[in-house]
Design a protein around this motif. Structure first.
Motif: not given
Length: 992
Positions: A788-795, A860-870, A968-974
């Motif tokens: 089974p998978a061990t994670s569902t949220s990675e960067a 998906y997004s491609y060459r994106d300036p930010a994570v959270d808004p997307t 990635i550091a600017a993201s507040s996503a878990d």
């Protein structure tokens, strides 16, 4: 069928039509020449527009996948990327079609088989293709109005959106820069290969347009003013500076009439001249040293040698063949000499053509410190020796045969008409009399073949490298990324210069831009766009037969597809006899097979045989699943080979020699091959992170995707790095594992074949193949257990200034499977909701949504300036879909475009593989027709109902991001943040 009227059959187009004789006039164009073009089984007509001087070329042939292109000569004078921004911007509305995104509307509503625009170092091109004549006419009319009458003159916010703008959401917020092209080029110039190429162009051509980054440099793009943007368009998008290409079986007078109307309405006399395109006098500059914030492993040395000019296409093709003979494989003489010298991890060669002064480019990747001059000395001394001693008839003949196969197969990755329009400009842009020089190759191949034993290639090598008076050396030196960068400095300076009124104005303009971007087009504006209806969709061509063959050593299927005298063979070997921990070694095996000695031939001899007698020989892994059960995984090792019909015996025997008799004893060769694979994976994470992210997201819920990760994704990459870090200690064990896996996998149990070619060729194949050299042993095929998978949220941190965001869920647990409504929903979400939210408002270069055959719902997004808004926009998709109320015309458009994508012509190789994939996935031959019927029957209510399962994304989602440390550091996503590819700033503990 692959083509309704396949090239290679008798065609009346090969004889120029008397009605198109030189001197005749057609819709304002006079025919200047009319000549047979056997390479396309047709004729080439060169024309000139009498009133404006515009150039035109009709490539007449039986192909029903028709194409149109208009191109302009656009040599840049700086790094602001003005032509790239124009390429984006002119497709954002025009006088006749006053909608915000006619380009996107066409993607949503047409039957196009190609629709895009392309910026090159010295030209900009707008090509389209379609199998439907009315659709091609519609596409042409929109594109012609876009390039000549764009809305950019009265909608300055198009420039802000596509190029750059300062963004300030409120007066106390941080000032930022945004823009689609700005973010695209941040991603592009995060790739060391792109940086190396740019700096090499600057070194070779310091006084010409090629010293400029035509795409735009992120540090310089904000220097472009709106006024210069408009002036540049006015000077270059002129009929007299245009090149029009028509292709295929079409009513040429009608289509020329459309072009004539557009040209006559576009003439301007109040503008200056286009930028000049000039030759560079020969230069031999000092070594150029370039620093880049990237992984230390990306240190590189590049060498480049100018071939001559575009006016000598035979010399350019000869240089391409020569480059393959020198560097085309690990056993090619120059590459082997460099690898044996241990100056770096890999060396690659490429031909840079399609420019005024083509050149060959040789790059040492993973270069060791201080080896630049040693590398150059080795390259030039080896070339000197080879030019005197000879390159070897067999070596050169193999490279020539490979070039001939590729030219005859013509598998460009684009519709033929688009690719040939690009090729034509390799000569035509620089000489009005050279429109077909790069389309003809038969006589050139014959002349080069005659020169094989007359020193033609040795003489060229001596001239090109040993006696060169126009060459350059560039060394790329990785450094740690500094906190301060040009963008931060620019923003700080701009913010400091703002008074209260400036701040208020910036906040107001940001709000106004977002409001304009979010406002829907009016019904009146949308009504101006030409569009097809579902009634315009014709019947699909019947699928060619795929039938079991009798009396073969393994189950075999024959594809009844015209192939222009090329045969294709695929062998599929079951991997479910292996344990989970063995799967990465299968990928190691596929990297090694075909590149090492066998019991019969040395690696060098084998390489020569493969290039001489085969079109390709590839080994790779893929995994099939069960549409209804995500826990089922059926991995296969695939052997792919092709050959001209006369070489079918080699097609039957060479692959078997490789899989049955390879020797895994050469430690240094194996180390080099696996190091090259590591580098390729790293480059993929940086340049195509969205693909890696979606593959990773699927692995959280899908067993086939987890197997794919084990054999080719992040998990395999980490395995490969560990293997290489301890290679000396692990080599003996690796050798034993390779022999063991070969013995268990390459057997008749679980194997099957797929052949495409004439019945006569297939019979010859099996006569030569015998039992394929396969063991007849039986192995248990229930060994593989997928954990089974061990994670569902990675960067994953990679060296980049942008990011790639993937998010998705498994819909099979909700009873959802791929269907017509899901395909329509995919187009609506991709080209309406996501395009506006993630690309237009968010500034990402690309974005999309898809439902895969294994029921993965993926954003998906491609060459994106930010994570959270997307991520927030991905999760807002269900609400948008629930409220979707398309007009009848809009729904028709989505259905038309989805059916067109489903029915798009494909080349014989791709069609055979598609049929194999259906069979190996357990789908019936009717599966595709059922999906198509579901598209035709789709209603808006069918699509809206899909908002229900999509609404569960926040609870069932998997999220994966590949991107730069700061983004990635600017993201507040878990997100579980992990180091992946060293960016020069790695910290202990594996945290970004």
């Amino acid at each position: 069928m692959a083509e309704d009227s396949p090239r290679g059959t008798a065609t009346p187009f090969l004889t120029p039509a008397p009605s198109m004789a030189p001197g005749t006039t057609h819709a304002g164009f006079v025919v200047e020449s009319a000549d047979p073009l056997p390479e396309i089984d047709g004729s080439a007509y060169v024309l000139r527009h009498v009133a404006t001087g515009a150039r035109a070329l009709w490539l007449a042939c039986a192909d029903t996948n028709k194409a149109f292109s208009i191109a302009f000569k656009t040599p840049p004078t700086d790094d602001t990327g003005v032509f790239h921004i124009l390429e984006h911007s002119v497709l954002c509305g025009s006088d006749r079609y006053p909608v915000k995104e006619p380009f996107v509307n066409l993607l949503k509503t047409s039957m196009q088989t190609f629709l895009n625009a392309l910026t090159f170092p010295d030209k900009t091109m707008y090509p389209v293709a379609s199998t439907n004549a009315q659709d091609l006419e519609n596409l042409m009319e929109v594109y012609l109005d876009a390039v000549f009458h764009p809305a950019i003159t009265h909608r300055p916010r198009i420039f802000e959106q596509e190029g750059w703008h300062y963004e300030l959401a409120e007066k106390d917020a941080d000032l930022s820069l945004n823009g689609v092209v700005l973010n695209e080029m941040k991603g592009a110039l995060s790739d060391p290969d792109d940086v190396m190429y740019l700096e090499m162009s600057r070194a070779l051509f310091p006084d010409t347009c090629y010293a400029c980054e035509s795409g735009g440099h992120p540090d310089t793009i904000p220097d472009l003013t709106y006024e210069k943007f408009l002036d540049t368009h006015a000077r270059h998008y002129q009929p007299s500076n245009s090149y029009v290409t028509l292709y295929g079986n079409l009513d040429v007078d009608h289509f020329l009439g459309l072009v004539d109307d557009a040209l006559l309405g576009a003439v301007r006399t109040d503008v200056g001249a286009p930028n000049p395109l000039q030759l560079q006098d020969p230069v031999t500059p000092l070594t150029r040293h370039v620093e880049m914030a990237t992984s230390p492993d990306n240190a590189a040395v590049g060498l480049a040698y100018v071939i001559g000019t575009s006016h000598d296409p035979e010399r350019v093709l000869a240089a391409d063949i020569l480059l393959d003979a020198l560097l085309g494989s690990n056993e090619a003489p120059l590459k082997r000499a460099i690898l044996d010298a241990h100056l770096g991890d890999d060396v690659v060669g490429m031909l840079s053509d399609g420019c005024l002064q083509p050149f060959v480019f040789i790059e040492l990747k993973g270069a060791h410190e201080g080896v630049g001059d040693e590398f150059r000395t080795l390259v030039e001394s080896t070339c000197e020796r080879l030019s005197q001693e000879g390159l070897g008839h067999d070596n050169l003949a193999a490279s020539l045969a490979q070039a001939e196969f590729n030219l005859r197969e013509g598998d460009y990755g684009y519709p033929d008409g688009v690719a040939l329009a690009m090729n034509a400009l390799s000569g035509w842009l620089y000489d009005d009399g050279a429109s077909c020089d790069y389309l003809r190759y038969e006589d050139t191949l014959a002349h080069l073949r005659e020169g094989l034993d007359k020193g033609l290639f040795e003489h060229l090598l001596a001239e090109l490298v040993c006696q060169s008076d126009h060459h350059a050396q560039v060394e790329l030196e990785p450094i740690a990324k500094e906190k301060d960068n040009p963008e931060a400095t620019r923003l700080a300076s701009a913010r400091a210069a703002m008074d209260d009124a400036d701040v208020e104005a910036c906040v107001a303009e940001t709000a106004a831009l977002h409001a304009e971007q979010s406002a829907p087009d009016s019904p009146e504006a949308l009504a101006t766009l030409p569009r097809l209806t579902v009634a315009d969709i014709g019947d699909v061509a019947p699928e060619p037969a795929c039938t079991p063959e009798q009396g073969t050593p393994v189950p075999s299927h024959a594809h009844d597809i015209p192939t222009h005298h090329i045969d294709y063979a695929y062998l599929y070997f079951d991997l479910s006899c292996l344990h989970w921990a063995e799967l990465p070694y299968v990928s190691v095996l596929t990297s090694l097979l075909g590149q090492l000695d066998t019991k019969v031939h040395t690696a060098e001899q084998l390489d020569t045989l493969v290039e001489t007698d085969l079109g390709n020989l590839d080994f790779f892994c893929e995994t099939y699943g069960d549409d209804a059960d995500p826990t089922v995984a059926r991995p296969r090792l695939v052997v792919s080979a092709s050959a001209l019909s006369e070489n079918v015996d080699a097609l039957a025997t060479l692959p078997a020699e490789v899989w049955g008799k390879t020797l895994f004893s050469d430690k240094e060769r194996i180390r080099a091959i696996l190091t090259q694979r590591r580098i390729a994976l790293e480059q993929g994470f940086v340049s195509a992170g969205h693909t890696a992210a979606l593959s990773r997201v699927a692995s959280y819920t899908s067993a086939p995707a987890r197997v794919a990760q084990q054999m080719g994704g992040v998990d395999y990459y980490r395995f490969l790095k560990r293997l290489l870090a301890n290679f000396d200690e692990r080599f003996q064990g690796l050798t034993e594992i390779c022999y063991n896996i070969c013995g268990r996998v390459f057997c008749t149990d679980g194997a099957e074949a797929s052949l495409t070619g004439t019945p006569e060729d297939r019979a010859r194949y099996w006569k030569a193949a015998g039992d394929l050299g396969l063991d007849d042993e039986h192995h248990p095929f229930d060994v593989l257990e997928v954990p089974p998978a061990t994670s569902t949220s990675e960067a994953f941190v990679v060296p980049s200034d942008v990011c790639y965001v993937g998010e998705g869920m498994d819909a099979s647990a909700l009873g959802e499977t791929i269907s017509g409504p899901w395909l329509v929903a995919g187009r609506a979400l991709s080209f309406d909701y996501l395009w506006n939210e993630v690309r237009v408002l968010g500034g990402a270069y690309g974005c999309g949504f898809r439902c895969t055959p294994l029921s993965q719902l993926q954003f998906y997004s491609y060459r994106d300036p930010a994570v959270d808004p997307t991520i927030a926009r991905f999760e807002g998709a269900s609400a948008w879909l629930a409220s979707w109320e398309p007009t009848t015309s809009e729904l028709d458009g989505y259905v038309v475009s989805a059916v067109a994508g489903h029915d798009a012509p494909v080349k014989p190789r791709a069609l055979a593989r598609r049929q194999d994939s259906l069979r190996l996935s357990g789908r019936t031959p009717q599966w595709r027709s059922q999906i198509r019927q579901g598209l035709l029957d789709c209603t808006a209510d069918d699509v809206r109902k899909l908002a229900g399962p999509l609404s569960q994304l926040p609870e069932h989602r998997g999220t994966c991001v590949f991107g730069g440390r700061d983004v990635i550091a600017a993201s507040s996503a878990d997100l579980d943040v992990q180091e992946l590819v060293d960016d020069g700033r790695s910290q202990s503990g594996g945290q970004a």
